[in-house]
Design an enzyme around this catalytic site. Structure first.
Site, mmCIF file in Angstrom:
data_model
loop_
_atom_site.group_PDB
_atom_site.id
_atom_site.type_symbol
_atom_site.label_atom_id
_atom_site.label_comp_id
_atom_site.label_asym_id
_atom_site.label_seq_id
_atom_site.Cartn_x
_atom_site.Cartn_y
_atom_site.Cartn_z
ATOM 1 N N ARG A 54 69.314 57.413 30.128
ATOM 2 C CA ARG A 54 70.501 57.361 30.505
ATOM 3 C C ARG A 54 71.286 55.841 31.321
ATOM 4 N NH1 ARG A 54 71.430 59.741 35.223
ATOM 5 N NH2 ARG A 54 70.085 61.346 34.979
ATOM 6 N N TYR A 107 96.587 57.251 21.834
ATOM 7 C CA TYR A 107 95.781 58.592 21.016
ATOM 8 C C TYR A 107 95.946 59.875 21.852
ATOM 9 C CZ TYR A 107 91.616 60.639 19.494
ATOM 10 O OH TYR A 107 90.788 61.543 18.951
ATOM 11 N N ASP A 179 93.322 49.536 24.201
ATOM 12 C CA ASP A 179 92.470 50.290 23.252
ATOM 13 C C ASP A 179 92.704 49.591 21.764
ATOM 14 O OD1 ASP A 179 91.722 52.100 20.971
ATOM 15 O OD2 ASP A 179 92.248 53.810 21.998
ATOM 16 N N LYS A 204 85.215 54.775 14.797
ATOM 17 C CA LYS A 204 86.260 54.507 13.515
ATOM 18 C C LYS A 204 85.732 53.256 12.675
ATOM 19 C CE LYS A 204 88.296 58.014 15.625
ATOM 20 N NZ LYS A 204 89.364 57.514 16.631
HETATM 21 C C1 PLP Z 1 89.521 58.315 17.852
HETATM 22 C C2 PLP Z 1 90.158 57.474 18.913
HETATM 23 C C3 PLP Z 1 89.891 57.385 20.264
HETATM 24 C C4 PLP Z 1 88.700 58.766 20.550
HETATM 25 O O1 PLP Z 1 87.435 58.159 20.247
HETATM 26 P P1 PLP Z 1 86.405 59.275 20.043
HETATM 27 O O2 PLP Z 1 85.191 58.375 19.250
HETATM 28 O O3 PLP Z 1 86.768 60.196 18.921
HETATM 29 O O4 PLP Z 1 85.999 59.999 21.029
HETATM 30 C C5 PLP Z 1 90.429 56.672 21.168
HETATM 31 N N1 PLP Z 1 91.467 55.762 20.760
HETATM 32 C C6 PLP Z 1 91.792 55.955 19.442
HETATM 33 C C7 PLP Z 1 93.027 54.893 19.160
HETATM 34 C C8 PLP Z 1 91.287 56.551 18.425
HETATM 35 O O5 PLP Z 1 91.730 56.524 17.357
#
Ligand code: PLP
Length: 391
Positions: A54, A107, A179, A204
């Protein structure tokens, strides 16, 4: 090193063993010591080392190091998902009475944190019109501990001026968090533009193959340590297997993004000319309202775009299943093209009312270009449009 070279080489040297050329998956929950004093020193932070899964893991660290170098950051910390990264960062840095300023187009999951979870703990959140920089600046003047941006936004592809807003945020003593999932570190480096923290859903583009989940936060050692102390206790570390998949995916990050930038541009250009298409949102298009601002801070415009078609939701539902080279799925950033309406993808977490309040057009189609040949993607769209037209 340029980012193409960093994607391949960065972060690995320290972690390879026995002459292997690849970072191993260290699948161990605990790390043992022959010397109890040394063990104590590691626990107390006097010495570098591993204790428990962890806290830290070598495979996970190699992944963190690769992203850290690509984002020009001092430090980085990873998580089991992108949402864990966003959640842990906000909850470790904020306290009751604090105020967050952000935008409406974040998001879906992030938006839920802002609307439901932070307010429950006495943290005030003000969500501004995404394109209205004056409103964002005015809100920050009323008090702001953290400015949260996402640019480009998923999937509306709106752009915020990071340099301008970071300056205004720093004037009132706020931390600036961006982000960068949609842009990727290949197309945009928020820290170089003045942001303090950069967060990614590694699920992603970083991983790129839709086979591993992860999240990562990059920033100053000082802030990253604070978030680490929180994550160390609350959990949600990145699994070493997922870290390995993400490292492997990132070897081709620059190649993939270069192709996806080109494909998105070609597809957006085509969509603009099609009589069934109402609107196309892609900041790479020269006549897009976001183009000039995007050009200022991005070196490429990314692989994501969105568009609306005539006939509303009913036509969208008929049109999408005819696409042969696109998964109908709630993902983006993979090597395969992935498509879906926003109520089942980026904003599945939100209710119809919430999407309306955010100004999300209900019939909007999110299209995440893969690395296929652009002319095949365009032909695929063409044949699907033709079937709809002939109905
Ligand atoms: C998918 C996404 C998230 C969240 O990510 P997860 O890995 O699905 O928890 C946050 N911000 C953006 C812009 C995303 O496309």
């Amino acid at each position: 090193m340029n980012s193409a070279t960093k994607s391949v080489w960065s972060g690995e040297e320290k972690y390879v063993v026995a002459g292997a050329t690849q970072v191993p998956i260290i699948q161990s929950v605990v790390f043992g010591y022959d010397d109890v004093e040394e063990w104590s020193d590691v626990i107390e932070g006097k010495k570098d080392g591993y204790i428990y899964g962890r806290y830290k893991n070598p495979t996970v660290e190699a992944f963190e190091e690769k992203v850290r170098m690509l984002e020009h950051a001092e430090a980085a910390i990873s998580f089991s998902t992108g949402m864990a990264a966003i959640n842990d960062t906000l909850f470790s840095l904020l306290k009751p009475g604090d105020r967050v300023v952000s935008i409406k187009d974040t998001y879906g999951g992030t938006n839920k944190l802002f609307l439901d979870f932070l307010p429950k703990f006495g943290i005030e959140v003000s969500l501004c019109e995404t394109n209205n920089h004056h409103e964002i600046e005015a809100e920050m003047k009323k008090g702001c501990h953290l400015l949260y941006l996402e640019t480009p936004t998923n999937p509306t592809m709106k752009i915020n001026d990071i340099t301008r807003l970071a300056r205004a945020a720093h004037d009132v003593g706020a931390i600036v968090m961006v982000d960068n999932t949609v842009a990727t570190p290949i197309n945009q480096n928020p820290i170089k533009l003045g942001a303090d923290l950069v967060v990614h859903s590694a699920t992603k583009y970083l991983g790129g193959h839709a086979d591993a989940m992860g999240g990562i936060l990059c920033g100053s050692t000082d802030i990253i340590n604070k978030v680490y102390e929180y994550r160390m206790i609350t959990g949600a570390p990145l699994d070493p297997n997922a870290a390995y998949s993400l490292i492997r995916g990132m070897k081709t990050l620059h190649l993939r993004i270069t192709r996806q930038n080109e494909n998105a541009y070609a597809v957006a250009k085509f969509l603009k000319t099609h009589p069934l298409v109402e609107e196309v949102y892609y900041p790479g298009l020269e006549d897009d309202s976001e183009h000039e601002l995007a050009k200022k801070q991005m070196s490429g415009f990314g692989g994501l775009l969105s568009f609306s078609i005539k006939g509303g939701m009913k036509t969208v539902n008929e049109f999408l299943p005819h696409l042969k080279f696109a998964h109908l799925a709630a993902n983006l950033g993979a090597v395969e093209t992935t498509v879906g309406p926003i109520h089942t993808t980026s904003h599945a977490e939100c209710t119809l009312e919430e999407r309306k309040a955010m100004g999300m057009p209900e019939g909007l189609i999110r299209y995440s270009t893969g690395i296929e040949d652009a002319s095949d993607l365009i032909e695929d769209l063409q044949q699907a449009f033709k079937i709809i037209e002939e109905k």
